[in-house]
Design an enzyme around this catalytic site. Structure first.
Site, short mmCIF file in Angstrom:
data_model
loop_
_atom_site.label_atom_id
_atom_site.label_comp_id
_atom_site.label_asym_id
_atom_site.label_seq_id
_atom_site.Cartn_x
_atom_site.Cartn_y
_atom_site.Cartn_z
CB CYS A 62 17.01 -4.27 83.02
SG CYS A 62 16.31 -3.37 81.64
CD GLU B 43 18.25 -21.20 81.89
OE1 GLU B 43 17.49 -20.58 81.14
OE2 GLU B 43 18.85 -20.67 82.83
CB CYS C 48 18.06 3.59 84.90
SG CYS C 48 16.75 2.76 83.99
CB CYS D 291 20.61 2.01 78.16
SG CYS D 291 18.85 1.64 78.14
CB CYS E 273 21.79 0.20 84.77
SG CYS E 273 22.03 -0.86 83.34
#
Ligand code: SF4
Length: 373
Positions: free
Chosen positions: A217, A62, A224, A233, A227
């Protein structure tokens, strides 16, 4: 390791409360189910840090992924783990070696903080990562999103995350137009993240929401049509996907200037000095730096490096988060290697040497070596 068989989204308790912020009257559970089903089908499950996701490995990955793409991080992560397989190995290593494994990833404060935090956990926490967000965030270099990733992905504890990709996904889901870095908007996005994080399947959900931001995204031309959460959304339904979120407001960055002496000896090695532990390229090896040209020339004069042995290269720019560094390299040649080394704390190093050198300096060394042979 996460696998397609590792969870069953239909077995997940579904939060049926309507969620007024998502479009088309989706409930929170529908959002979670759609995302998890997509992850099961198409999510990334073979990233190196997903294998044996200990708190240590999740934390290192991370930290490397902040400001850096997955494809860039993978070889660095593997090299880092090879040298520091356990937290104890990192804690006991000299900082120099940690920076060496980090060199090229940039944002070196991340490496220094990793090293400090490993020392704290090793010495004062018996080598155990805290299982509490507040305690994790008290450690150098660990912010709330990194803490959330450690808790959820390593311990399976429900904790929201909000990295850069996730900020973009949530901004679009809710059609928040403003730049997500604004304090008020960030708070709003944290509330949304808290609300959408499920009680179970937390490891899969966390990876899924990160994957959605990284693979579908995306900042430009998001996918999209493919998605899984398109139904909920708001930016998609408003036709505002390309405009949301707003970019970071333009800032006028300050410019700092300096002169760098790229001094080469008869063996083709460059003279490098270790930089102060904090600040720009802190703790790394770099060319001697001067505020003004006269200082550089006086330094060279002391060792008989003048005229034909000096070449001025055009100014170059390296941009940091808060400022531009405009530096003018001066290339020199000398036969007095040992005297310079005695007078100044430094070392002679060939371009491919395994020491921590900032990427722009390493590039310049390579370039000069290619040119001069
Ligand atoms: Fe992002 Fe498009 Fe999905 Fe909305 S529909 S979350 S903009 S990929």
């Amino acid at each position: 390791m996460m696998s397609a068989q590792s969870f069953n989204s239909t077995a997940m308790p579904v939060d049926r409360k309507p969620f007024e912020i998502l479009g088309n009257a989706w409930c929170v559970g529908e959002f979670q189910e759609a995302l998890l089903a997509w992850f099961e089908r198409a999510g990334r499950k073979d990233l190196p840090w997903q294998q044996d996701p200990t708190p240590y490995r999740v934390w290192v990955s991370e930290t490397m992924l902040q400001q850096t793409q997955v494809t860039t991080v993978i070889p660095y992560f593997l090299r880092f783990m090879e040298r520091f397989p356990q937290l104890k190995d990192l804690a006991e290593a000299p900082q120099e070696e940690v920076l060496q494994r980090w060199a090229g990833l940039g944002y070196y404060a991340r490496a220094r903080n990793l090293h400090r935090t490993a020392g704290i956990i090793h010495q004062t926490l018996n080598g155990e990562f805290p299982r509490d967000c507040g305690q994790l965030c008290a450690l150098p270099g660990i912010g709330r999103s990194t803490a959330g990733a450690i808790l959820s992905m390593a311990f399976g504890i429900r904790a929201p995350i909000l990295d850069g990709n996730v900020k973009r996904v949530f901004s679009r889901l809710q059609a928040i137009e403003s730049w997500p870095g604004k304090g008020k908007v960030t708070r709003q996005l944290w509330q949304l993240s808290e609300r959408l994080t499920p009680q179970s399947c937390i490891r899969e959900y966390t990876q899924a929401i990160m994957d959605l931001g990284a693979t579908l995204c995306t900042p430009r031309q998001p996918a999209c049509p493919r998605c899984p959460v398109q139904t909920g959304c708001r930016a998609f339904h408003l036709g505002r996907v390309d405009a949301i979120p707003a970019p970071r407001p333009k800032r006028t960055l300050q410019v700092r200037n300096c002169w760098l002496l790229a001094l080469r000896n008869h063996e083709g090695a460059f003279f490098l000095q270790k930089r102060p532990p904090v600040g720009v390229w802190g703790g790394l090896w770099s060319f001697p730096e001067f505020e003004v040209e006269t200082e550089l020339m006086a330094w060279c004069y002391r060792y008989g490096i003048e005229g034909a042995n000096l070449e001025h290269l055009p100014e170059r720019r390296h941009t940091f988060t808060h400022f531009h560094l405009d530096y003018r390299p001066v290339v020199g040649r000398t036969e007095r290697s040992s005297r310079i080394e005695e007078d100044h704390r430094g070392r002679w190093s060939k371009p491919g040497a395994d020491i921590a050198v900032p990427a722009p300096i390493r590039r310049l060394m390579d370039e000069l070596s290619d040119r001069c042979g």
